[in-house]
Design a protein around this motif. Structure first.
Motif, PDB file in Angstrom:
ATOM      1  N   ASP A 253       0.833  -1.211   0.000  1.00 12.39           N
ATOM      2  CA  ASP A 253       0.000   0.000   0.000  1.00 12.39           C
ATOM      3  C   ASP A 253       0.867   1.261   0.000  1.00 12.39           C
ATOM      4  O   ASP A 253       0.577   2.232  -0.715  1.00 12.39           O
ATOM      5  CB  ASP A 253      -0.917   0.004   1.223  1.00 12.39           C
ATOM      6  N   GLY A 256       2.360   1.738  -3.392  1.00 11.83           N
ATOM      7  CA  GLY A 256       1.336   2.247  -4.307  1.00 11.83           C
ATOM      8  C   GLY A 256       1.092   3.734  -4.138  1.00 11.83           C
ATOM      9  O   GLY A 256       0.906   4.462  -5.122  1.00 11.83           O
ATOM     10  N   GLU A 257       1.120   4.200  -2.905  1.00 13.58           N
ATOM     11  CA  GLU A 257       0.930   5.634  -2.652  1.00 13.58           C
ATOM     12  C   GLU A 257       2.088   6.449  -3.228  1.00 13.58           C
ATOM     13  O   GLU A 257       1.884   7.525  -3.804  1.00 13.58           O
ATOM     14  CB  GLU A 257       0.808   5.875  -1.148  1.00 13.58           C
ATOM     15  N   ILE A 259       4.006   5.677  -5.779  1.00 14.05           N
ATOM     16  CA  ILE A 259       3.904   5.690  -7.242  1.00 14.05           C
ATOM     17  C   ILE A 259       2.767   6.601  -7.688  1.00 14.05           C
ATOM     18  O   ILE A 259       2.870   7.307  -8.696  1.00 14.05           O
ATOM     19  CB  ILE A 259       3.712   4.255  -7.769  1.00 14.05           C
ATOM     20  N   SER A 260       1.696   6.609  -6.933  1.00 13.50           N
ATOM     21  CA  SER A 260       0.567   7.479  -7.265  1.00 13.50           C
ATOM     22  C   SER A 260       0.963   8.951  -7.201  1.00 13.50           C
ATOM     23  O   SER A 260       0.448   9.774  -7.966  1.00 13.50           O
ATOM     24  CB  SER A 260      -0.599   7.205  -6.309  1.00 13.50           C
ATOM     25  N   ASP A 261       1.880   9.292  -6.302  1.00 12.43           N
ATOM     26  CA  ASP A 261       2.327  10.686  -6.147  1.00 12.43           C
ATOM     27  C   ASP A 261       3.471  11.048  -7.092  1.00 12.43           C
ATOM     28  O   ASP A 261       3.949  12.184  -7.062  1.00 12.43           O
ATOM     29  CB  ASP A 261       2.779  10.928  -4.703  1.00 12.43           C
ATOM     30  N   GLU A 262       3.911  10.110  -7.912  1.00 10.84           N
ATOM     31  CA  GLU A 262       5.044  10.357  -8.803  1.00 10.84           C
ATOM     32  C   GLU A 262       4.713  11.435  -9.839  1.00 10.84           C
ATOM     33  O   GLU A 262       3.717  11.322 -10.559  1.00 10.84           O
ATOM     34  CB  GLU A 262       5.421   9.052  -9.528  1.00 10.84           C
ATOM     35  N   GLY A 284      -2.948  -1.756  -4.590  1.00 11.28           N
ATOM     36  CA  GLY A 284      -2.458  -0.384  -4.545  1.00 11.28           C
ATOM     37  C   GLY A 284      -1.462  -0.099  -5.647  1.00 11.28           C
ATOM     38  O   GLY A 284      -1.323   1.044  -6.103  1.00 11.28           O
ATOM     39  N   VAL A 285      -0.763  -1.135  -6.099  1.00 13.37           N
ATOM     40  CA  VAL A 285       0.206  -1.015  -7.195  1.00 13.37           C
ATOM     41  C   VAL A 285      -0.410  -1.448  -8.518  1.00 13.37           C
ATOM     42  O   VAL A 285      -0.340  -0.730  -9.525  1.00 13.37           O
ATOM     43  CB  VAL A 285       1.465  -1.850  -6.895  1.00 13.37           C
ATOM     44  N   SER A 287      -3.398  -1.669  -9.582  1.00 13.84           N
ATOM     45  CA  SER A 287      -4.533  -0.916 -10.107  1.00 13.84           C
ATOM     46  C   SER A 287      -4.096   0.272 -10.970  1.00 13.84           C
ATOM     47  O   SER A 287      -4.892   0.809 -11.739  1.00 13.84           O
ATOM     48  CB  SER A 287      -5.414  -0.408  -8.956  1.00 13.84           C
ATOM     49  N   GLN A 288      -2.841   0.667 -10.842  1.00 14.15           N
ATOM     50  CA  GLN A 288      -2.377   1.826 -11.609  1.00 14.15           C
ATOM     51  C   GLN A 288      -1.224   1.511 -12.558  1.00 14.15           C
ATOM     52  O   GLN A 288      -0.757   2.383 -13.279  1.00 14.15           O
ATOM     53  CB  GLN A 288      -1.944   2.940 -10.660  1.00 14.15           C
ATOM     54  N   LYS A 319       3.869   2.332 -16.161  1.00 15.41           N
ATOM     55  CA  LYS A 319       2.787   3.306 -16.277  1.00 15.41           C
ATOM     56  C   LYS A 319       3.261   4.399 -17.223  1.00 15.41           C
ATOM     57  O   LYS A 319       4.361   4.927 -17.074  1.00 15.41           O
ATOM     58  CB  LYS A 319       2.442   3.895 -14.902  1.00 15.41           C
TER      59      LYS A 319
END
Length: 349
Positions: A253, A256-257, A259-262, A284-285, A287-288, A319
């Motif tokens: 998790d 994943g957070e 990477i989401s903020d990258e 968390g990973v 899904s994106q 991604k």
């Protein structure tokens, strides 16, 4: 037009020999003719039919299996492809039992399995790509780090990630890879080697208390790429506790957070995630990001254990990047297989 003459082989009585295809058709006709006259073909095999139905439901509804008891859902999802082996076993048993009921119901798990994994049976590899990347859990107890480093470097990877690096072996890996990679960085027990300049290197907090993940910007000829290297905590299967993976799930998790903020558009994740793409704990990973094996590989690409690979827990995910090819590399002195991928970058980024 001249007539074409045919030579016909005859047996002792002057008749033609029976061809294998004709023999099989005759046996099949005899079998099912006998079944039609057998009133028990519909009544027998009820247990087999029930088992086939349960198998289909487990594969179809695996995402709804509870994790509250021993992480049963994640355990099932880790080895989900292997459930397909039960289909031919049930098929043989149905034939032995002469059960039409079981034969018909067995079609259900077969169809579900093909729907889930049939796409992995085809080769989706492309010939293009701008960047070759590879990752390998080298095993902290590796008896020959230099040979392992040389082996994975031979893949031609432009970017190479290594996990489970003991501090005592880091100088060996650095020396073995120095001639191939001008740039590298090691953070905790993970490292990144690159043929292109690296900046912005820093540890990624995956809630462990020690460093097992990192991030760097690699400046390729076609633009910057954010490269993450991660080694998520191991999972264990224990009789008293089931599939114990709480720390792995928490770290996934956190990764994943991050990477989401990258901020960069193009992102590549390399590492040993100790989980498969089917495991909900990695949502968390997953899904994106896309798995290069699922998008551009051939087969399942199992990477662990190296002696008899049963699961793909070493991942290359992307991604904003297009996978072109994905494959496993030859075995080294590690208990994991190295994995590699070729990706196409977005020149407009």
């Amino acid at each position: 037009m001249a007539q074409q003459a045919y030579m016909t082989e005859t047996v002792g009585d002057g008749s033609e020999p029976e061809r294998p295809g004709s023999r099989l058709r005759r046996l099949a006709h005899r079998l099912f003719t006998g079944w039609r006259s057998d009133p028990g073909v519909w009544r027998r095999g009820v247990v087999l039919a029930v088992l086939a139905l349960l198998l289909a439901l487990v594969m179809l509804l695996h995402a709804h299996m509870p994790n509250a008891v021993g992480n049963l859902g994640s355990l099932t999802e880790t080895f989900l492809p292997w459930l397909g082996l039960a289909v031919p076993v049930l098929l043989v048993l149905a034939l032995v039992r002469r059960s039409l009921t079981a034969l018909i119901v067995i079609l259900l798990p077969a169809i579900v399995w093909l729907n889930l994994f049939g796409g992995l049976l085809t080769d989706k590899s492309g010939a293009g790509g701008d960047l070759t990347v590879a990752t390998h859990n080298v095993n902290a107890d590796n008896p020959d780090p230099a040979a392992t480093a040389t082996g994975v470097a031979a893949s031609g990877a432009d970017i190479l990630a290594l996990e489970e690096l003991p501090a005592s072996a880091v100088p060996v890996y650095e020396k073995a890879l120095a001639s191939t990679y001008k740039h590298h960085a090691v953070v905790g027990t993970v490292g990144l080697w690159s043929k292109y300049p690296m900046t912005g290197v820093h540890a990624v907090d995956i809630k462990l208390g020690w460093k097992r993940a990192m991030r760097a910007t690699v400046t390729t000829p076609k633009g910057p790429v954010a490269v993450y290297v991660a080694h998520l905590p191991s999972v264990r299967v224990k009789m008293e506790a089931g599939f114990t993976a709480r720390q792995r799930d928490k770290s996934a998790d956190a990764l994943g957070e991050a990477i989401s903020d990258e901020p960069l558009k193009q992102v590549v994740l390399l590492g040993d995630l100790n989980g498969t793409m089917n495991d909900r704990a990695l949502n968390g990973v997953t899904s994106q990001m896309r798995s290069t094996q699922g998008a551009a590989g051939s087969g399942f690409g199992f990477s662990w254990p190296a002696s008899f690979p049963m699961a793909r827990i070493d991942q290359i995910m992307v991604k904003g990047v297009e996978p072109e090819k994905s494959w496993t590399l030859p075995r080294t002195n590690s208990d994991h297989l190295p994995v590699a991928a070729r990706v196409k970058l977005d020149t407009g980024s």
